[in-house]
Each structure stands twice: as C-alpha cells, then as structure tokens.
Scaffold this motif. Structure first.
Motif, mmCIF file in Angstrom:
data_model
loop_
_atom_site.group_PDB
_atom_site.id
_atom_site.type_symbol
_atom_site.label_atom_id
_atom_site.label_comp_id
_atom_site.label_asym_id
_atom_site.label_seq_id
_atom_site.Cartn_x
_atom_site.Cartn_y
_atom_site.Cartn_z
ATOM 1 N N GLY A 95 0.821 -1.209 0.000
ATOM 2 C CA GLY A 95 0.000 0.000 0.000
ATOM 3 C C GLY A 95 0.847 1.248 0.000
ATOM 4 N N ASP A 96 0.246 2.353 0.432
ATOM 5 C CA ASP A 96 0.902 3.657 0.447
ATOM 6 C C ASP A 96 1.509 3.966 -0.919
ATOM 7 O OD1 ASP A 96 0.194 4.169 3.131
ATOM 8 O OD2 ASP A 96 1.937 3.052 3.839
ATOM 9 N N ASP A 97 2.811 4.239 -0.963
ATOM 10 C CA ASP A 97 3.465 4.633 -2.210
ATOM 11 C C ASP A 97 4.215 3.492 -2.891
ATOM 12 O OD1 ASP A 97 5.456 4.398 -0.313
ATOM 13 O OD2 ASP A 97 6.168 6.461 -0.491
ATOM 14 N N GLU A 98 4.080 2.284 -2.363
ATOM 15 C CA GLU A 98 4.804 1.136 -2.910
ATOM 16 C C GLU A 98 4.216 0.687 -4.249
ATOM 17 O OE1 GLU A 98 7.472 -0.544 -1.707
ATOM 18 O OE2 GLU A 98 7.649 0.336 0.282
ATOM 19 N N ALA A 99 5.094 0.320 -5.190
ATOM 20 C CA ALA A 99 4.672 -0.150 -6.509
ATOM 21 C C ALA A 99 3.797 -1.394 -6.377
ATOM 22 C CB ALA A 99 5.905 -0.449 -7.372
ATOM 23 N N GLY A 100 2.989 -1.614 -7.396
ATOM 24 C CA GLY A 100 2.116 -2.781 -7.429
ATOM 25 C C GLY A 100 2.331 -3.584 -8.687
ATOM 26 N N LEU A 101 1.838 -4.819 -8.672
ATOM 27 C CA LEU A 101 1.940 -5.651 -9.867
ATOM 28 C C LEU A 101 0.672 -6.475 -10.049
ATOM 29 C CD1 LEU A 101 2.719 -8.770 -8.782
ATOM 30 C CD2 LEU A 101 4.917 -7.701 -8.527
ATOM 31 N N ILE A 102 0.268 -6.532 -11.297
ATOM 32 C CA ILE A 102 -0.852 -7.370 -11.713
ATOM 33 C C ILE A 102 -0.499 -7.884 -13.102
ATOM 34 C CG2 ILE A 102 -3.313 -7.512 -12.263
ATOM 35 C CD1 ILE A 102 -3.749 -5.097 -10.392
ATOM 36 N N GLY A 103 -0.347 -9.180 -13.217
ATOM 37 C CA GLY A 103 0.031 -9.751 -14.511
ATOM 38 C C GLY A 103 1.358 -9.182 -14.974
ATOM 39 N N LEU A 104 1.410 -8.729 -16.200
ATOM 40 C CA LEU A 104 2.641 -8.206 -16.781
ATOM 41 C C LEU A 104 2.803 -6.699 -16.581
ATOM 42 C CD1 LEU A 104 2.527 -10.152 -20.165
ATOM 43 C CD2 LEU A 104 3.810 -10.743 -18.106
ATOM 44 N N THR A 105 2.016 -6.144 -15.677
ATOM 45 C CA THR A 105 2.007 -4.697 -15.482
ATOM 46 C C THR A 105 2.485 -4.315 -14.084
ATOM 47 O OG1 THR A 105 0.145 -4.528 -17.010
ATOM 48 C CG2 THR A 105 0.572 -2.625 -15.609
ATOM 49 N N VAL A 106 3.355 -3.313 -14.040
ATOM 50 C CA VAL A 106 3.808 -2.716 -12.789
ATOM 51 C C VAL A 106 3.169 -1.337 -12.710
ATOM 52 C CG1 VAL A 106 5.799 -1.971 -11.437
ATOM 53 C CG2 VAL A 106 5.990 -3.991 -12.907
ATOM 54 N N TYR A 107 2.643 -1.004 -11.535
ATOM 55 C CA TYR A 107 1.973 0.266 -11.299
ATOM 56 C C TYR A 107 2.790 1.097 -10.319
ATOM 57 C CZ TYR A 107 -2.029 -2.131 -13.337
ATOM 58 O OH TYR A 107 -2.861 -2.821 -14.186
ATOM 59 N N ALA A 108 2.898 2.396 -10.604
ATOM 60 C CA ALA A 108 3.648 3.285 -9.716
ATOM 61 C C ALA A 108 3.101 4.699 -9.842
ATOM 62 C CB ALA A 108 5.132 3.268 -10.077
ATOM 63 N N ARG A 109 3.284 5.454 -8.773
ATOM 64 C CA ARG A 109 2.933 6.873 -8.753
ATOM 65 C C ARG A 109 4.220 7.696 -8.784
ATOM 66 N NH1 ARG A 109 -0.891 6.447 -3.580
ATOM 67 N NH2 ARG A 109 1.080 7.038 -2.640
ATOM 68 N N PRO A 110 4.096 9.000 -8.979
ATOM 69 C CA PRO A 110 5.289 9.844 -8.916
ATOM 70 C C PRO A 110 6.025 9.765 -7.578
ATOM 71 C CG PRO A 110 3.519 11.026 -10.013
ATOM 72 C CD PRO A 110 2.921 9.747 -9.464
ATOM 73 N N ASP A 111 5.295 9.474 -6.483
ATOM 74 C CA ASP A 111 5.954 9.382 -5.179
ATOM 75 C C ASP A 111 6.442 7.971 -4.846
ATOM 76 O OD1 ASP A 111 3.305 8.438 -4.861
ATOM 77 O OD2 ASP A 111 3.197 9.099 -2.781
ATOM 78 N N THR A 112 6.304 7.033 -5.778
ATOM 79 C CA THR A 112 6.792 5.668 -5.562
ATOM 80 C C THR A 112 8.318 5.659 -5.569
ATOM 81 O OG1 THR A 112 4.834 4.659 -6.562
ATOM 82 C CG2 THR A 112 6.847 3.330 -6.555
ATOM 83 N N PRO A 113 8.945 5.013 -4.588
ATOM 84 C CA PRO A 113 10.402 4.888 -4.615
ATOM 85 C C PRO A 113 10.857 4.089 -5.843
ATOM 86 C CG PRO A 113 9.558 4.387 -2.431
ATOM 87 C CD PRO A 113 8.371 4.458 -3.348
ATOM 88 N N VAL A 114 11.937 4.534 -6.462
ATOM 89 C CA VAL A 114 12.476 3.825 -7.625
ATOM 90 C C VAL A 114 12.823 2.390 -7.254
ATOM 91 C CG1 VAL A 114 14.358 3.770 -9.309
ATOM 92 C CG2 VAL A 114 13.278 5.952 -8.713
ATOM 93 N N HIS A 115 13.380 2.178 -6.073
ATOM 94 C CA HIS A 115 13.737 0.816 -5.675
ATOM 95 C C HIS A 115 12.503 -0.078 -5.609
ATOM 96 C CE1 HIS A 115 12.301 0.781 -1.484
ATOM 97 N NE2 HIS A 115 12.686 2.045 -1.434
ATOM 98 N N SER A 116 11.358 0.471 -5.246
ATOM 99 C CA SER A 116 10.121 -0.302 -5.177
ATOM 100 C C SER A 116 9.659 -0.714 -6.578
ATOM 101 C CB SER A 116 9.037 0.512 -4.463
ATOM 102 O OG SER A 116 7.808 -0.192 -4.437
ATOM 103 N N LEU A 117 9.718 0.215 -7.515
ATOM 104 C CA LEU A 117 9.379 -0.106 -8.899
ATOM 105 C C LEU A 117 10.282 -1.224 -9.423
ATOM 106 C CD1 LEU A 117 7.964 0.916 -11.732
ATOM 107 C CD2 LEU A 117 10.310 1.691 -12.074
ATOM 108 N N LEU A 118 11.584 -1.087 -9.211
ATOM 109 C CA LEU A 118 12.528 -2.101 -9.683
ATOM 110 C C LEU A 118 12.315 -3.434 -8.984
ATOM 111 C CD1 LEU A 118 15.762 0.068 -9.938
ATOM 112 C CD2 LEU A 118 14.410 -0.873 -11.838
ATOM 113 N N HIS A 119 11.949 -3.397 -7.716
ATOM 114 C CA HIS A 119 11.719 -4.619 -6.964
ATOM 115 C C HIS A 119 10.528 -5.387 -7.534
ATOM 116 C CE1 HIS A 119 12.247 -7.156 -3.395
ATOM 117 N NE2 HIS A 119 10.916 -7.273 -3.411
#
Length: 152
Positions: free
Chosen positions: A40-64
């Motif tokens: 939750g909060d600003d952490e990236a999400g994943l569903i299928g082949l898609t990663v979701y992120a907001r501008p405030d999402t940490p880059v490390h979270s997106l990469l993770h």
C-alpha cells in the motif's frame, strides 16, 4: 525518508526498461491507490505483466516489483496479482536483479539503489545491501543468471 522517487527520474526510461523485458509500466496519478500494491501507500504494485507506480513511488520499489515478475515463470507472471512470492530464494533473486537493473536507469545506478534499500529498511545478514550484494549473494546471482537476465 530520503530515497529516489519516480518523480525524480521520470517514467520514460523506466517504461522503456520494463518494455525491453516484456513488461508494462502504468503511471498512477498521485494520491490514487496503487493497484496491486502489497504494502500500500506509495509502494509499486503488480498485476500480470504490469507494474503500477505513482510519482511518489520509490524507484527501488518499482525495480523490486518488476524484478519479481522477471524472475518468476511466464505462467506465474501472467497470473500474479499483488503477492509475488513467499519463496526466500525468489525474494533474494528479486533483490539482486533490482540492483542490476538500476544500472540501466539514467540517474539511478546500483550504488544509489543499494543506499535506498538500506534507508528503506531492507535487511541482510551482513548488515548492508552492498555487503550482501558483493559478498553473500552467490545463490541469488545464480538464480538470476539461470533465468537469463544477466550473464555469468
């Protein structure tokens, strides 16, 4: 916490990086809930082949989260929703790959991602992400190498 966020690097290079690996990146408007976010909060999400992120999402979270998708089998990848794994080996491989992929993002790099992982609270038995990556990640490297995402 002072970590690099998506707003600091923009979405274009990350979208291109994920696209090279068959993944999509969807930018979620600031303030909206992130689909598929385990924490939750600003952490990236994943569903299928898609990663979701907001501008405030940490880059490390997106990469993770992207790395989670990349280290799993194609069958699991298309079916995953929010919770990537409970496998320690896969989690270690994910951490390893996110560090490697950081070097493919302009203005990011592995050194910064390892620093941000420490700041965020990742824990490794050698005390720091860098110490783990350089001295204790042989199995994670083998896992990622075996999956074909880095050369040996």
């Amino acid at each position: 916490m002072d970590v690099l966020r998506m707003r600091d690097v923009g979405f274009a290079a990350s979208r291109e990086l994920l696209g090279r690996h068959g993944l999509q990146l969807v930018e979620v408007p600031e303030g909206d809930a992130i689909p598929g976010s385990y924490w939750g909060d600003d952490e990236a999400g994943l569903i299928g082949l898609t990663v979701y992120a907001r501008p405030d999402t940490p880059v490390h979270s997106l990469l993770h989260e992207a790395s989670h998708l990349l280290v799993m089998s194609p069958e699991r990848r298309v079916a995953v929703h929010t919770d990537a794994t409970d496998s320690i080996e896969e989690e270690d491989a994910t951490c390893y790959l996110q560090i490697v992929l950081a070097d493919d993002l302009p203005g990011v790099g592995s050194e910064r991602v390892m620093q941000d992982m420490d700041t965020w609270g990742y824990t490794f038995r050698l005390g720091s992400t860098k110490a783990w990556f350089e001295n204790d990640a042989a199995e994670a490297r083998a896992y990622v190498t075996g999956a074909g995402y880095i050369s040996s």
